[in-house]
Design a protein around this motif. Structure first.
Motif, PDB file in Angstrom:
ATOM      1  N   ASN A 249       0.804  -1.220   0.000  1.00 27.47           N
ATOM      2  CA  ASN A 249       0.000   0.000   0.000  1.00 27.47           C
ATOM      3  C   ASN A 249       0.840   1.274   0.000  1.00 27.47           C
ATOM      4  O   ASN A 249       0.301   2.370   0.022  1.00 27.47           O
ATOM      5  N   GLN A 259      -6.168   0.840  -2.990  1.00 27.36           N
ATOM      6  CA  GLN A 259      -6.950   0.084  -2.024  1.00 27.36           C
ATOM      7  C   GLN A 259      -7.691   1.048  -1.112  1.00 27.36           C
ATOM      8  O   GLN A 259      -7.142   2.049  -0.664  1.00 27.36           O
ATOM      9  N   GLN A 260      -8.936   0.718  -0.831  1.00 26.46           N
ATOM     10  CA  GLN A 260      -9.774   1.594  -0.027  1.00 26.46           C
ATOM     11  C   GLN A 260      -9.177   1.745   1.378  1.00 26.46           C
ATOM     12  O   GLN A 260      -8.776   0.777   2.002  1.00 26.46           O
ATOM     13  N   GLY A 261      -9.134   2.979   1.839  1.00 28.62           N
ATOM     14  CA  GLY A 261      -8.643   3.236   3.181  1.00 28.62           C
ATOM     15  C   GLY A 261      -7.151   3.451   3.278  1.00 28.62           C
ATOM     16  O   GLY A 261      -6.633   3.700   4.368  1.00 28.62           O
ATOM     17  N   GLU A 263      -3.609   5.470   1.764  1.00 31.03           N
ATOM     18  CA  GLU A 263      -3.062   6.601   1.010  1.00 31.03           C
ATOM     19  C   GLU A 263      -1.622   6.280   0.627  1.00 31.03           C
ATOM     20  O   GLU A 263      -0.729   6.381   1.475  1.00 31.03           O
TER      21      GLU A 263
END
Length: 687
Positions: A249, A259-261, A263
């Motif tokens: 991530n 991906q959600q959530g 940064e």
């Protein structure tokens, strides 16, 4: 000086809360150094500019060093030595022993050279290694990402399938330690000292193993051994026993779905990516000398649908500010009022616009490339995206104000050295921040200059029908822009005045309700509401426009005109409704029930105070109106109460006659009961 110091302290604490100071004065064990490797080519120069800019913008702790691999001949003609802090390292693009052409080997070779010859390498604890084609979005702090001595952190490179097959068995004694990683590398300096020579050696080894370059073995779609350096890293790390903490991530390729959530703190634009019809590929710019061509930029991408933030520039005197109650209506930057000019005493509130913009530029922390300037009497119907209307540095965008005839006559010749550059524009302004910084002072100065030129207020010179110099600020804008020779893209497709016939097929982005407009017998004129307080009085609104279904359908031009007018007024009222909801005004249906209760003599004063609070900023006019309504209602209820009183009196007398002395005793009780009833029904209504 104090302000700068505070800012630096905040940055430091943010980067490393509670653990000492980062930056040029770092103390062990928290010293970080960022490295990236390039060659003497235009291709890497524009990438360097991007990476170094993002390094500064993200406030990455510690220094950054560009490892520049060049031959002696290349170095003599190289123009970009000032692009970044640089250490020149020997080029291994052409291998000195095998003659193999493989520029990617310069990365491990450059790091080995830096470790041996750089004094910086002697005073660092953590190293972050990036590629030139990356953009940093936030500080990369190794230990915050979980890095430990012996456990580097890296991004996931899932296509390195050689870690799972014969390739790793051939090139490392510890294939089980082979990690599919690359891109972002963050490790302790001691680990890098062990790894770097092995990284270089394994790169050479894999590069020479042509028998195993096939895509099914390496994952390299070209089957040319181009990713040998990546395997050199993974196999080298396995050899020295480094097992990575892998984070999928941290880094993202533009064009991939995040991906959600999460940064990502790093963007790697190594692959082509597209947005609609726009696209970018670094390979298309291999020979691009964009760094050395003044004013040259890559094609602008589409702008996000919801660009930026909004700020209200609120000009108030100190006395006005003490009484003002609308602080929470919008994100606000407070500026001193110049309505009464501090030097001349001239009363001219319109000058607050350029004065406020100048104050904001000098006092706000601005992180925006383009600025959109609007008037308060506007309604946005859609996003105003600078590039959609061809805004660029040196080419602002605005809307036509054809009545500014002073651009064509003596007025422009008196107030600008470049009357030929005077554009008749206003309303919506879209300008690059660099242009606005140069322009704002001139805007203010030219406004003062035109305002003081009373000899040329005449309508035939200014176009001002009142001949009062009221549009001096508009000329201040046009003449100020002309001084800098800022020529505008003038678009009639951004703004429309309600009441005007729209151009067919144009989706206007802004309503400007500065003029009165009508639909049938209904009309709206903002000037009529100068002293009305529709903001602080619960559920106050403007008169509703006609229902669109009642409009005459015979003339489509007039129909579209009226539909836009209705939309503008309805949007204003909807904004007021939502504002009242946010203020927790009582449900209007509850107020109707209260009105019914008043008619029945059951009005509760405490309920009234709760459901209709008197705001501190309510106007005298609306207060008088409310008092008049209350008095009228009270008189009506008194009349009803008197009828009730006389009726009960009659029944009491009849009861006395029929019941004798016993009834007299009951009379006193009934009278006391009536007094209580009268008190609760009448006295409350009096207030």
């Amino acid at each position: 000086m104090a302000k700068v110091l505070i800012l630096v302290m905040v940055v430091m604490v943010t980067a490393l809360p509670g653990r000492g100071v980062l930056g040029s004065g770092q103390e062990a064990p928290y010293r970080i150094h960022t490295l990236f490797s390039v060659e003497c080519q235009n291709y890497f120069d524009w990438q360097t500019v991007g990476l170094v800019h993002s390094f500064k913008k993200a406030r990455q702790p510690g220094p950054i060093t560009r490892l520049l691999s060049c031959t002696d001949d290349e170095l003599r003609s190289y123009r970009g030595m000032d692009l970044a802090p640089t250490m020149v390292v020997p080029s291994m693009s052409r291998h000195p022993k095998t003659g193999d052409w493989y520029p990617a080997i310069n990365k491990p070779a450059g790091i080995v050279h830096w470790l041996k010859h750089s004094k910086d390498a002697e005073k660092v604890d953590w190293v972050v290694i990036l590629d030139a084609d990356m953009i940093i979005r936030g500080p990369i702090i190794p230990w915050e990402l979980g890095a430990e001595k012996g456990r580097p952190v890296a991004a996931y490179y899932g296509y390195l399938v050689g870690c799972d097959n014969i390739l790793s068995k051939l090139h490392t004694k510890h294939p089980e330690l082979c990690d599919k990683v690359g891109g972002l590398l963050a490790m302790h300096i001691d680990d890098l000292r062990k790894l770097a020579p092995m990284w270089l050696s394994k790169t050479e080894e894999v590069r020479e193993d042509r028998a195993h370059w096939a895509t099914n073995i390496t994952g390299d779609i070209y089957g040319k051994g181009w990713i040998s350096e990546m395997y050199g890293y993974s196999f080298g790390a396995a050899e020295v026993g480094l097992k990575h903490k892998i984070n999928d991530n941290l880094m993202i390729y533009p064009g991939y779905i995040p991906q959600q959530g999460f940064e990502p703190i790093l963007m790697h634009y190594g692959l082509p990516f597209t947005v609609g019809n726009w696209s970018f590929s670094k390979l298309d710019n291999h020979e691009n000398g964009i760094v050395y061509d003044c004013g040259q930029l890559f094609p602008e991408p589409p702008y996000p649908r919801e660009p930026g933030n909004i700020t209200r520039l609120l000009s108030c005197t100190d006395e006005d500010l003490k009484k003002y109650t609308g602080h929470d209506l919008a994100p606000t930057h407070y500026v001193p009022s110049m309505s009464r000019h501090p030097l001349t005493g001239d009363w001219y509130p319109a000058i607050n616009k350029p004065a406020a913009v100048l104050h904001w530029l000098n006092h706000a922390n601005i992180d925006a490339e383009f600025i959109v300037i609007l008037d308060a009497d506007m309604i946005l119907r859609g996003p105003i995206t600078p590039w959609e209307f061809n805004a660029a540095r040196g080419r602002p965008v605005s809307t036509p104000y054809d009545y500014l005839i002073g651009c064509d006559n003596v007025l422009a010749k008196l107030h600008t050295r470049h009357p030929d550059a005077c554009d008749k524009v206003g309303g919506v302004i879209i300008m690059h921040i660099d242009d606005l910084r140069q322009f704002a002072m001139l805007w203010l100065h030219k406004t003062e200059e035109v305002r003081a030129d009373k000899a040329h207020y005449a309508t035939n010179i200014t176009g001002d029908i009142y001949e009062s110099g009221w549009i001096s600020e508009m000329y201040g804008y046009s003449f100020g822009a002309a001084e800098l020779q800022l020529r505008h893209h003038i678009s009639s497709k951004i703004l429309i005045y309600p009441g005007y016939v729209p151009e067919t097929g144009v989706k206007y982005r802004v309503f400007h309700y500065g003029l009165e407009f009508k639909v049938g017998n209904w009309s709206f004129d903002k000037a009529k509401y100068r002293d009305s307080d529709v903001v602080n009085k619960c559920w106050a609104k403007f008169p509703d426009p006609p229902d669109p279904s009642t409009l005459d359908q015979t003339d489509d031009n007039l129909l579209q005109r009226d539909l836009l007018s209705i939309e503008c007024a309805s949007t204003l009222n909807e904004a007021l409704r939502l504002h009242h909801v946010r203020r927790n005004c009582s449900d209007p249906s509850s107020l109707e029930e209260a009105a019914i209760s008043r008619k029945l003599g059951r009005y509760d004063r405490s309920y009234a105070a709760k459901s209709n609070p008197m705001p501190t900023g309510v106007s005298k006019e609306s207060s008088k109106g409310a008092t008049a309504d209350a008095n009228s209602s009270t008189l009506g209820l008194w009349a009803v109460a008197l009828w009730i009183f006389f009726g009960l009196g009659f029944l009491t007398v009849a009861s006395v006659v029929l019941s004798g002395r016993k009834a007299k005793k009951m009379k006193g009780k009934s009278y006391r009961s009536k007094r209580r009833l009268s008190h609760s029904g009448l006295m409350d209504e009096r207030y």
